[in-house]
Design a protein around this motif. Structure first.
Motif, mmCIF file in Angstrom:
data_model
loop_
_atom_site.group_PDB
_atom_site.id
_atom_site.type_symbol
_atom_site.label_atom_id
_atom_site.label_comp_id
_atom_site.label_asym_id
_atom_site.label_seq_id
_atom_site.Cartn_x
_atom_site.Cartn_y
_atom_site.Cartn_z
ATOM 1 N N MET A 1 5.357 0.268 8.928
ATOM 2 C CA MET A 1 4.044 0.915 9.066
ATOM 3 C C MET A 1 3.028 -0.087 9.610
ATOM 4 N N ASP A 19 0.566 -2.846 15.244
ATOM 5 C CA ASP A 19 1.942 -2.518 14.869
ATOM 6 C C ASP A 19 2.735 -3.789 14.575
ATOM 7 N N VAL A 57 -3.063 6.802 12.682
ATOM 8 C CA VAL A 57 -1.891 6.533 11.844
ATOM 9 C C VAL A 57 -2.353 5.847 10.562
ATOM 10 N N SER A 60 -0.651 0.240 5.866
ATOM 11 C CA SER A 60 -0.083 -0.085 4.561
ATOM 12 C C SER A 60 -0.855 -1.151 3.814
#
Length: 310
Positions: A1, A19, A57, A60
């Motif tokens: 994530m 990312d 998105v 985390s």
């Protein structure tokens, strides 16, 4: 994530969703309306929300790079000169505000980690990263691990002492390298020359306006051969070059990555650092050494902070 990276400066907070490969998916930048800890936390939260919304998105965890001396276990900013902070528990405050784990590290540690994984350090495991911007910062990667020291403040090249009892640094101590070679302090020293009437060349370059003084102004006056400007400039350049050369001797890195506004725009200063390493670092320590520029530039810290959070 993906994870969230934060770059906390003296005037802005930048946030980016990154990312696992170090690619920025979306970013946001918000000015610090106030510099109190609670105000800055709210600004960071605004920037973070905008970046996450832009990326579309979830994230985390969050990593923060700040220009400060930071206790690695607690995330407490012991000294943050650009913000005027002492002993601020930023990690704890942001964890509560963002509702997710937050890791707070020095901005150069974050930059070094970013360069290692997504920039000029790829393929190497031993790096020395030195950025000279408003201050002087450095970080050390040894055997592909961030060297942070017992308390989390290893690699603070800007705060080694070059003149015992010398000029006061933003950290509160006297005689630090940053007090002579950091961008803010180069501007202060140049303005002192201007105010004292010691530099006709500086008057010519700035029309006598202290607000127009930059480190480049000092370099131009020094290169024109003016004694007063050259004295300040040569002292800063020599202190910086010698400090970096000594770090190379001690650490024996595979790569020396240089960055920051002063070394980017003051071409002569960067040349002096490179020449200093070539002349003063021990011969065996510089064998195979690659001296290169930051590949990620201003994004190195925000990318590195996110990758550290992962």
């Amino acid at each position: 994530m993906p994870t969230l990276g934060i770059d906390l400066g003296g005037t802005f907070a930048r946030a980016a969703v990154v990312d696992g490969g170090g690619k920025m998916l979306a970013s946001a930048k918000v000015a610090l309306a106030e510099r109190s800890p609670t105000g800055v936390v709210e600004t960071i939260a605004q920037a973070a929300a905008a970046a996450v919304k832009g990326a579309g998105v979830p994230v985390s965890s969050c990593g923060v790079g700040a220009a400060a001396q930071i206790h690695k276990d607690s995330g407490v900013l012991s000294v943050a000169p650009n913000l005027g902070w002492r002993n601020v528990p930023l990690g704890q405050m942001l964890t509560a505000r963002l509702g997710q784990p937050v890791r707070v590290v020095n901005d150069l540690a974050a930059a070094a980690w970013g360069e290692l994984h997504a920039g000029a350090g790829r393929g190497a495991s031993d790096l020395l990263v030195v950025f000279v911007g408003s201050g002087v910062g450095s970080a050390i990667i040894a055997n592909a691990k961030l060297l942070d020291g017992a308390g989390g403040v290893a690699g603070e090249l800007g705060h080694i002492k070059v003149v015992p009892g010398g000029r006061r640094c933003g950290c509160g101590e006297l005689g630090c390298l940053e007090a002579y070679a950091g961008g803010h302090n180069l501007i202060t020293q140049t303005r002192e020359l201007l105010a004292a009437g010691r530099s006709p060349k500086l008057v010519e370059l700035t029309d006598g306006d202290p607000a127009r003084v930059t480190p480049v102004t000092l370099e131009l006056a020094a290169e024109a051969g003016e004694d007063a400007s050259r004295e300040v400039y040569e002292r800063a350049a020599q202190f910086l070059a010698l400090a970096v050369a000594n770090q190379v001797t001690v650490l024996n890195p595979a790569r020396l990555i240089l960055g920051g506004g002063v070394l980017t725009h003051c071409v002569g200063m960067r040349r002096r650092v490179v020449e200093g390493v070539q002349s003063w670092a021990s011969q065996v320590s510089r064998e195979g050494l690659l001296i290169t520029e930051s590949e990620l530039g201003d994004d190195s810290g925000i990318i590195g902070a996110a990758l550290l959070a992962a």
